[in-house]
Design an enzyme around this catalytic site. Structure first.
Site, PDB file in Angstrom:
ATOM      1  N   LYS A 151       0.786  -1.085   0.111  1.00 22.60           N
ATOM      2  CA  LYS A 151       0.025   0.008  -0.123  1.00 22.60           C
ATOM      3  C   LYS A 151       0.954   1.332  -0.014  1.00 22.60           C
ATOM      4  O   LYS A 151       0.645   2.368  -0.203  1.00 22.60           O
ATOM      5  CB  LYS A 151      -0.914   0.079   1.232  1.00 22.60           C
ATOM      6  CG  LYS A 151      -1.944  -1.175   1.252  1.00 22.60           C
ATOM      7  CD  LYS A 151      -2.512  -1.134   2.629  1.00 22.60           C
ATOM      8  CE  LYS A 151      -3.199  -2.649   3.010  1.00 22.60           C
ATOM      9  NZ  LYS A 151      -3.158  -2.817   4.462  1.00 22.60           N
ATOM     10  N   GLY A 152       2.086   1.117   0.393  1.00 19.97           N
ATOM     11  CA  GLY A 152       2.990   2.310   0.796  1.00 19.97           C
ATOM     12  C   GLY A 152       3.105   3.304  -0.399  1.00 19.97           C
ATOM     13  O   GLY A 152       3.375   4.359  -0.069  1.00 19.97           O
ATOM     14  N   ASP A 185      14.458  -0.322   1.206  1.00 15.88           N
ATOM     15  CA  ASP A 185      15.055  -0.384   2.455  1.00 15.88           C
ATOM     16  C   ASP A 185      16.569  -1.170   2.273  1.00 15.88           C
ATOM     17  O   ASP A 185      17.462  -0.938   2.131  1.00 15.88           O
ATOM     18  CB  ASP A 185      14.241  -0.902   3.648  1.00 15.88           C
ATOM     19  CG  ASP A 185      14.913  -0.860   5.084  1.00 15.88           C
ATOM     20  OD1 ASP A 185      15.936  -0.365   5.422  1.00 15.88           O
ATOM     21  OD2 ASP A 185      14.223  -1.418   5.818  1.00 15.88           O
ATOM     22  N   ASP A 221       3.572   3.322   6.545  1.00 14.49           N
ATOM     23  CA  ASP A 221       2.946   2.860   7.898  1.00 14.49           C
ATOM     24  C   ASP A 221       4.089   2.356   8.846  1.00 14.49           C
ATOM     25  O   ASP A 221       4.956   1.830   8.573  1.00 14.49           O
ATOM     26  CB  ASP A 221       1.902   1.886   7.404  1.00 14.49           C
ATOM     27  CG  ASP A 221       2.570   0.390   7.251  1.00 14.49           C
ATOM     28  OD1 ASP A 221       3.205   0.438   6.413  1.00 14.49           O
ATOM     29  OD2 ASP A 221       2.130  -0.392   7.940  1.00 14.49           O
ATOM     30  N   GLU A 257       7.786   2.634  -5.938  1.00 14.48           N
ATOM     31  CA  GLU A 257       7.857   2.153  -4.555  1.00 14.48           C
ATOM     32  C   GLU A 257       8.129   3.302  -3.686  1.00 14.48           C
ATOM     33  O   GLU A 257       8.505   4.397  -3.889  1.00 14.48           O
ATOM     34  CB  GLU A 257       9.454   1.217  -4.619  1.00 14.48           C
ATOM     35  CG  GLU A 257       9.242  -0.254  -4.768  1.00 14.48           C
ATOM     36  CD  GLU A 257       8.827  -0.867  -3.408  1.00 14.48           C
ATOM     37  OE1 GLU A 257       8.002  -0.093  -2.729  1.00 14.48           O
ATOM     38  OE2 GLU A 257       9.144  -1.853  -3.273  1.00 14.48           O
ATOM     39  N   ASP A 258       7.447   2.915  -2.252  1.00 15.27           N
ATOM     40  CA  ASP A 258       7.651   4.033  -1.451  1.00 15.27           C
ATOM     41  C   ASP A 258       8.978   4.099  -0.911  1.00 15.27           C
ATOM     42  O   ASP A 258       9.509   5.264  -0.767  1.00 15.27           O
ATOM     43  CB  ASP A 258       6.576   3.576  -0.275  1.00 15.27           C
ATOM     44  CG  ASP A 258       6.833   2.305   0.283  1.00 15.27           C
ATOM     45  OD1 ASP A 258       7.665   1.619  -0.363  1.00 15.27           O
ATOM     46  OD2 ASP A 258       6.172   1.981   1.100  1.00 15.27           O
ATOM     47  N   VAL A 314      10.572   5.310   9.414  1.00 14.71           N
ATOM     48  CA  VAL A 314       9.705   6.513   8.915  1.00 14.71           C
ATOM     49  C   VAL A 314       8.140   6.214   8.704  1.00 14.71           C
ATOM     50  O   VAL A 314       7.931   4.962   8.127  1.00 14.71           O
ATOM     51  CB  VAL A 314      10.357   7.585   7.776  1.00 14.71           C
ATOM     52  CG1 VAL A 314      11.512   8.126   8.308  1.00 14.71           C
ATOM     53  CG2 VAL A 314      10.510   6.401   6.583  1.00 14.71           C
ATOM     54  N   ARG A 339      -0.321   6.341   7.709  1.00 13.60           N
ATOM     55  CA  ARG A 339      -0.232   6.333   6.054  1.00 13.60           C
ATOM     56  C   ARG A 339      -0.524   7.780   5.506  1.00 13.60           C
ATOM     57  O   ARG A 339      -0.168   8.363   4.714  1.00 13.60           O
ATOM     58  CB  ARG A 339      -0.833   5.514   5.335  1.00 13.60           C
ATOM     59  CG  ARG A 339      -0.188   3.964   5.681  1.00 13.60           C
ATOM     60  CD  ARG A 339      -0.881   3.195   4.678  1.00 13.60           C
ATOM     61  NE  ARG A 339      -1.110   1.861   4.964  1.00 13.60           N
ATOM     62  CZ  ARG A 339       0.175   1.004   4.758  1.00 13.60           C
ATOM     63  NH1 ARG A 339       1.252   1.464   3.808  1.00 13.60           N
ATOM     64  NH2 ARG A 339       0.235  -0.385   4.854  1.00 13.60           N
TER      65      ARG A 339
HETATM   66  P1  IMP Z   1      13.258  -3.858   1.732  1.00  9.94           P
HETATM   67  O1  IMP Z   1      12.860  -5.186   1.197  1.00  9.94           O
HETATM   68  O2  IMP Z   1      14.146  -4.069   2.927  1.00  9.94           O
HETATM   69  O3  IMP Z   1      13.753  -2.939   0.823  1.00  9.94           O
HETATM   70  O4  IMP Z   1      11.704  -3.307   2.452  1.00  9.94           O
HETATM   71  C1  IMP Z   1      10.927  -2.539   1.733  1.00  9.94           C
HETATM   72  C2  IMP Z   1       9.659  -2.327   2.255  1.00  9.94           C
HETATM   73  O5  IMP Z   1       9.831  -2.506   3.588  1.00  9.94           O
HETATM   74  C3  IMP Z   1       8.931  -1.203   1.722  1.00  9.94           C
HETATM   75  O6  IMP Z   1       8.332  -1.213   0.640  1.00  9.94           O
HETATM   76  C4  IMP Z   1       8.185  -0.917   3.038  1.00  9.94           C
HETATM   77  O7  IMP Z   1       6.789  -1.364   2.915  1.00  9.94           O
HETATM   78  C5  IMP Z   1       8.849  -1.394   4.280  1.00  9.94           C
HETATM   79  N1  IMP Z   1       9.585  -0.516   4.970  1.00  9.94           N
HETATM   80  C6  IMP Z   1      11.030  -0.362   5.155  1.00  9.94           C
HETATM   81  N2  IMP Z   1      11.542   0.624   5.730  1.00  9.94           N
HETATM   82  C7  IMP Z   1      10.188   1.194   6.092  1.00  9.94           C
HETATM   83  C8  IMP Z   1       9.957   2.389   6.984  1.00  9.94           C
HETATM   84  O8  IMP Z   1      10.983   3.324   7.443  1.00  9.94           O
HETATM   85  N3  IMP Z   1       8.779   2.597   7.088  1.00  9.94           N
HETATM   86  C9  IMP Z   1       7.741   2.199   6.531  1.00  9.94           C
HETATM   87  N4  IMP Z   1       7.874   1.123   5.844  1.00  9.94           N
HETATM   88  C10 IMP Z   1       9.189   0.544   5.613  1.00  9.94           C
HETATM   89 MG    MG Z   2       5.020  -1.412   4.570  1.00 10.47          MG
END
Ligand code: IMP
Ligand code: MG
Length: 195
Positions: free
Chosen positions: A53-54, A113, A169, A109-110, A163, A175
């Site tokens: 949803k981000g 990470d 979220d 993408e939001d 964040v 959100r």
């Molecule tokens: P990754 O697979 O570690 O890159 O994580 C990506 C997903 O983790 C994002 O699409 C978010 O949904 C969630 N995410 C990572 N960091 C944050 C944050 O600081 N706040 C909210 N969601 C996060």
């Molecule tokens: Mg999330």
């Protein structure tokens, strides 16, 4: 709620704290990204693929500053694991409706990470034979572990703090904040229940 927080093993509730990226900064950067995409895709009709949803709020604002006949699709993924840490094991909860074959796809993408979710999604979308596939991420963690070339469009580089806001979220909340805020532990207030 308040009483749970007093128990030794309960984790404190996470709530929005200081503003990391203001609504004004978001609007300005999103407008720049829209202008870049408009120039780069001139004469084409990119398909924006939002990751729910981000990315919903970012994609909504971004699409309004792209001066091209864009199309939309969405997918929802859920990553197994703790609410503030990605496990890298991604499950598609809602798949795309549209066929990507021959399309110029922009994955919206939001936040990137670790980059595990992004790596999984890129592989998945490439297997559907798009004409092109680029990534547009609002936020990118400074210590991400994806190839820099993959991040074609990015809004802001941010430090490790978790964040919320502008689509992001913690446990499905916050959100709707118009800015991006760092979460912090809620003050532990002793709740005295009336009897
Ligand atoms: P990754 O697979 O570690 O890159 O994580 C990506 C997903 O983790 C994002 O699409 C978010 O949904 C969630 N995410 C990572 N960091 C944050 C944050 O600081 N706040 C909210 N969601 C996060
Ligand atoms: Mg999330």
């Amino acid at each position: 709620m308040g009483q749970d927080q007093l128990e030794g093993d309960a984790e404190p509730e996470l709530v929005p704290g200081r503003i990391l990226v203001s609504a004004e900064q978001l609007a300005e950067r999103v407008a720049q990204l829209g202008a870049e995409i408009t120039a780069d895709y001139s004469g084409r009709s990119p398909l924006l693929v939002g990751v729910l949803k981000g990315a919903f709020m970012f994609m909504s604002d971004l699409s309004r500053v792209i001066d091209l006949p864009v199309e939309f699709d969405f997918m929802a993924v859920s990553s197994y694991g703790h609410s503030t840490r990605s496990s890298g094991v991604v499950r598609i909860v809602k798949d795309l409706d549209l066929d990507l074959a021959g399309r110029d796809v922009i994955l919206v993408e939001d936040i990137v990470d670790s980059g595990l979710t992004l790596n999984y999604l890129r592989r998945n979308l490439f297997s559907r034979n798009p004409a092109s596939l680029e990534v547009c991420a609002l936020l990118v963690r400074e210590d991400h572990s994806v190839d820099e070339d993959i991040l074609r469009y990015e809004g802001f580089r941010i430090p490790a703090d978790f964040v919320v806001g502008y689509g992001l979220d913690v446990d499905q909340r916050y959100r709707n904040l118009p800015d991006i805020r760092v979460v912090e532990a809620a003050p532990q207030v002793k709740v005295v229940e009336a009897s």
